[in-house]
Design a protein around this motif. Sequence first.
Motif, short mmCIF file in Angstrom:
data_model
loop_
_atom_site.label_atom_id
_atom_site.label_comp_id
_atom_site.label_asym_id
_atom_site.label_seq_id
_atom_site.Cartn_x
_atom_site.Cartn_y
_atom_site.Cartn_z
N LEU A 83 15.82 23.81 -0.04
CA LEU A 83 16.26 24.50 0.47
C LEU A 83 18.16 24.07 -1.44
O LEU A 83 18.32 22.92 -1.28
CB LEU A 83 17.06 23.97 1.93
N LYS A 84 18.58 25.11 -0.60
CA LYS A 84 20.13 25.16 -1.93
C LYS A 84 20.65 24.24 -0.85
O LYS A 84 20.29 24.72 0.47
CB LYS A 84 20.33 26.34 -2.11
N GLU A 85 21.98 23.72 -1.20
CA GLU A 85 22.64 22.82 -0.52
C GLU A 85 23.54 23.76 -0.01
O GLU A 85 23.99 24.25 1.74
CB GLU A 85 23.65 22.51 -1.17
N GLU A 86 23.79 24.75 -0.57
CA GLU A 86 24.33 26.10 0.37
C GLU A 86 23.87 26.81 1.38
O GLU A 86 24.25 27.26 2.47
CB GLU A 86 25.10 27.46 -1.06
N ASP A 87 22.30 26.44 1.87
CA ASP A 87 21.47 27.13 2.75
C ASP A 87 21.25 25.81 3.85
O ASP A 87 20.40 25.86 4.55
CB ASP A 87 20.21 27.25 2.21
N TRP A 88 22.41 24.72 3.24
CA TRP A 88 21.93 23.65 4.85
C TRP A 88 23.02 23.79 5.77
O TRP A 88 24.03 24.56 5.51
CB TRP A 88 22.02 21.97 3.86
N GLN A 89 22.08 24.06 6.90
CA GLN A 89 23.13 23.88 8.38
C GLN A 89 24.00 22.90 8.62
O GLN A 89 23.04 21.81 8.50
CB GLN A 89 22.00 24.30 9.45
N TYR A 90 24.91 23.08 9.02
CA TYR A 90 25.46 22.52 9.91
C TYR A 90 26.21 22.70 11.43
O TYR A 90 26.09 23.71 11.43
CB TYR A 90 27.00 21.90 9.43
N ASP A 91 25.98 21.98 12.54
CA ASP A 91 25.88 22.27 14.27
C ASP A 91 26.50 21.60 14.57
O ASP A 91 27.25 20.56 14.42
CB ASP A 91 24.42 22.46 14.55
N PHE A 92 26.14 21.48 15.63
CA PHE A 92 26.41 20.67 17.33
C PHE A 92 26.13 19.14 16.52
O PHE A 92 26.92 18.40 17.09
CB PHE A 92 25.69 20.89 18.35
N SER A 93 25.21 18.58 16.66
CA SER A 93 24.81 17.91 16.63
C SER A 93 24.71 17.52 15.18
O SER A 93 24.76 15.77 14.65
CB SER A 93 23.10 17.02 16.38
N PHE A 94 24.89 17.76 13.67
CA PHE A 94 25.50 17.53 12.39
C PHE A 94 26.40 18.08 12.19
O PHE A 94 26.86 19.37 11.92
CB PHE A 94 24.25 17.53 12.10
N PRO A 95 27.90 18.24 12.50
CA PRO A 95 29.26 18.22 11.90
C PRO A 95 29.67 18.11 10.79
O PRO A 95 28.61 17.68 10.12
CB PRO A 95 29.96 18.17 12.95
N ARG A 96 29.69 19.29 10.06
CA ARG A 96 29.76 19.39 8.79
C ARG A 96 30.92 18.33 8.23
O ARG A 96 31.15 17.58 6.82
CB ARG A 96 30.84 20.98 7.90
#
Length: 287
Positions: A83-96
Amino acid sequence: MTTVSPITNMVQNIGGTYINVTGLVPAGTDSHTYEPAPSDVKTLRAADMIIVNGLDLELPTLILAKKIKKAGTPILQLGNRVLKEEDWQYDFSFPREHGHPNPHLWLNIELVMRYAEIIKENLIALDPANKQGYLANTATYLAKLQKLDQAIFKCVATIPESNRKLITYHDSFAYFAPRYGMTVIAAVQPADFSEPGPQEVISIIKQIRKTGVPAIFGSDVFPSKVMEQIAREANVKFIDQLSDDELPAPPNHSFIGMMVSNMTVMTEALSGNPTCMANVDASNSAF
């Protein structure tokens, strides 16, 4: 040397009898908080290749490995290559704002097939004498993964559209959900891996009632009485049998077996037809 059990199993299936694989993270251990033990130093020093998931999942192991590994030993971060960095997911357990992306790529089988190709290419580069064996093992494994991928789509298709929503304890399904047509509504575990506070619990109960999901999901690796409380107060089923990295007991002790178990449990809990997994081959290749 590998880290989490799913990746260990992938490497075993592709490497077969041509390699010896040691998985560093013990089964049932939280991979996010795992710190290498003193006994791991010998394993890391001896490794001819170190294969990790990446996306910041194994930072303590990576730091140690870079210090003590043999000069010519490559470190292969699968997720960072897929995955390219722009496709990494940030969310509930992993906030940006915490700076660490969700690393659970392996629950998306399309990405796992790309993992397999990268593992194959690097094993051939390390051991070109056994190239044909690696190619054959990878072809067999990819065929199994393709059938698994297709079966997951079939499972989700049997779930009523209004039920294709996931509320989990740990947010493991960020890459799974968009591929297979599901939506992650919430994750109960806060970003610091503590238990949620009263206000967070109340908010999640309100979300469950609003969305009408029939079940919420926990796992053995992250036991939580809070999930039981939430399910009770929201009047939904609590299923604690999903796994993001712990492989099931034999005879299906494999990454594919883990996904078969996950989809059988998930599909049934969300009012779908769990027989969609009946024809998936969860066996391992000889290793």
